[in-house]
Scaffold this motif. Structure first.
Motif, short mmCIF file in Angstrom:
data_model
loop_
_atom_site.label_atom_id
_atom_site.label_comp_id
_atom_site.label_asym_id
_atom_site.label_seq_id
_atom_site.Cartn_x
_atom_site.Cartn_y
_atom_site.Cartn_z
N ILE A 188 0.85 -1.19 0.00
CA ILE A 188 0.00 0.00 0.00
C ILE A 188 0.88 1.23 0.00
O ILE A 188 1.67 1.44 0.92
CB ILE A 188 -0.94 0.00 1.21
CG1 ILE A 188 -1.87 -1.22 1.16
CG2 ILE A 188 -1.74 1.30 1.28
CD1 ILE A 188 -2.75 -1.38 2.37
N SER A 189 0.75 2.05 -1.03
CA SER A 189 1.61 3.22 -1.18
C SER A 189 0.81 4.53 -1.16
O SER A 189 1.19 5.50 -1.80
CB SER A 189 2.41 3.12 -2.48
OG SER A 189 3.21 1.96 -2.48
N GLY A 190 -0.31 4.54 -0.44
CA GLY A 190 -1.13 5.74 -0.34
C GLY A 190 -2.59 5.38 -0.44
O GLY A 190 -2.94 4.21 -0.60
N PRO A 191 -3.48 6.36 -0.33
CA PRO A 191 -4.91 6.09 -0.51
C PRO A 191 -5.20 5.69 -1.95
O PRO A 191 -4.37 5.88 -2.84
CB PRO A 191 -5.56 7.44 -0.15
CG PRO A 191 -4.49 8.44 -0.37
CD PRO A 191 -3.20 7.77 -0.04
N SER A 192 -6.39 5.14 -2.16
CA SER A 192 -6.78 4.74 -3.51
C SER A 192 -6.82 5.95 -4.43
O SER A 192 -7.33 7.01 -4.07
CB SER A 192 -8.18 4.09 -3.46
OG SER A 192 -8.67 3.87 -4.75
N LYS A 193 -6.26 5.80 -5.62
CA LYS A 193 -6.26 6.91 -6.57
C LYS A 193 -6.38 6.37 -7.99
O LYS A 193 -5.94 5.26 -8.30
CB LYS A 193 -5.00 7.76 -6.44
CG LYS A 193 -3.69 6.99 -6.46
CD LYS A 193 -2.53 7.91 -6.09
CE LYS A 193 -1.22 7.16 -6.00
NZ LYS A 193 -1.19 6.19 -4.88
N THR A 194 -6.99 7.17 -8.84
CA THR A 194 -7.15 6.80 -10.24
C THR A 194 -7.21 8.08 -11.06
O THR A 194 -7.45 9.17 -10.54
CB THR A 194 -8.43 5.96 -10.45
OG1 THR A 194 -8.46 5.47 -11.78
CG2 THR A 194 -9.68 6.79 -10.21
N ALA A 195 -6.98 7.96 -12.36
CA ALA A 195 -7.02 9.12 -13.25
C ALA A 195 -7.85 8.78 -14.48
O ALA A 195 -7.79 7.66 -14.99
CB ALA A 195 -5.62 9.54 -13.67
N ASP A 196 -8.63 9.74 -14.95
CA ASP A 196 -9.43 9.52 -16.15
C ASP A 196 -8.57 9.74 -17.39
O ASP A 196 -7.36 9.94 -17.31
CB ASP A 196 -10.68 10.40 -16.15
CG ASP A 196 -10.34 11.89 -16.14
OD1 ASP A 196 -9.21 12.25 -16.48
OD2 ASP A 196 -11.22 12.69 -15.78
#
Length: 222
Positions: A188-196
Motif C-alpha cells: 500500500i503506497s497511499g490512498p486509492s487513486k485513479t485518473a481519467d
C-alpha cells in the motif's frame, strides 16, 4: 507415452548434466545502506507526497493518538480484528469512547453491504514498510482480512518505526517469503487513486480516500 512424458524423459536424460540455475546479481535491488532515520524520513516523504497522512507516536501513547484521530475525523464505526496485539489494544482503549467496533472475522457475504455502506474506517496492523517506495506491506489473515484495508473510506495502519526496511527485496529476504509466500500480501503506497483519460487524479474512487499511518516509536523523539 504422452507429449509431457516425452519432454520430461528428454530432460532427465540430458547428456550434459543436470540443469543449473543461472547466476543472478541482486545488488541492484538491495544494499541501499540507509540508516534507520534515513529510512523513516524517506518513507514519510514518499507516502505523504501521495496524500498519505503520518502521525508519530510511541508504543505507550499510540491508542491515545488513535482516539484523537477518530474524534477528529468523526469516525463512529471502526472495523478491526480480535487477535493481533494492535486490534486487541485498540478494543481496550475504545471500550467507552462512543465508537462502535465492527467485527471482521465473518463471511464477507454476511456483512458485505454493511462494509461498503456504513463502516467509517478500518484499522490494521502492518508487517512493516519499504523506504525505497514509501509503501506499507500487510499480510492479511482471517483475523485481519484484506478488505478492511481496501474497502472502508479511511484506512488506519499501525507501523513500528523499526520495521521499515530499505527495499522490497530486503523484506522478502528478511522475512523468508520464498519459503512461505503469503496468499495475498498487500503493498500500500497511499490512498486509492485513479485518473481519467484526461489524467485528472481522483482519490477514493475504488477504495479508501484516506490513509493514515500511526508510526510507533520506542520513545518520544528528542
Amino acid at each position: 507415452m504422452s507429449a509431457r512424458e516425452i519432454i520430461l524423459k528428454r530432460l532427465r536424460e540430458r547428456s550434459d548434466g543436470p540443469l543449473q540455475a543461472p547466476q543472478s546479481d541482486f545488488t541492484v535491488v538491495t544494499g541501499r545502506g540507509w540508516s534507520p532515520q534515513e529510512r523513516l524520513e524517506r518513507f514519510e516523504r514518499l507516502i505523504t507526497s501521495v496524500h498519505g497522512e503520518v502521525i508519530h507516536t510511541t508504543h505507550a501513547e499510540w491508542t491515545k493518538r488513535l482516539i484523537e484521530l477518530l474524534a477528529a475525523k468523526s469516525i463512529r464505526r471502526l472495523a478491526l480484528g480480535h487477535e493481533h496485539p494492535v486490534p486487541v489494544a485498540a478494543r481496550t482503549a475504545l471500550r467507552n469512547q462512543g465508537v462502535e467496533l465492527v467485527d471482521v472475522d465473518r463471511d464477507i457475504e454476511d456483512w458485505k453491504r454493511e462494509q461498503f455502506e456504513t463502516v467509517d474506517a478500518g484499522l490494521t496492523s502492518t508487517g512493516g514498510a519499504i523506504a525505497e517506495t514509501g509503501s506499507l506491506w500487510l499480510w492479511p489473515s482471517p483475523d485481519e482480512p484484506r478488505l478492511i484495508s481496501l474497502v472502508p473510506p479511511v484506512h488506519i495502519a499501525v507501523l513500528d518505526a523499526d520495521a521499515i526496511e530499505d527495499t522490497f527485496f530486503d523484506v522478502i529476504e528478511t522475512h523468508g517469503w520464498a519459503g512461505g509466500m503469503p496468499t495475498n500480501a498487500l503493498l500500500i503506497s497511499g490512498p486509492s487513486k485513479t485518473a481519467d483519460i484526461e489524467q485528472t487524479l481522483a482519490y477514493g474512487v475504488h477504495g479508501p480516500r484516506e490513509l493514515v499511518v500511526l508510526i510507533r516509536h520506542q520513545r518520544e523523539a528528542t
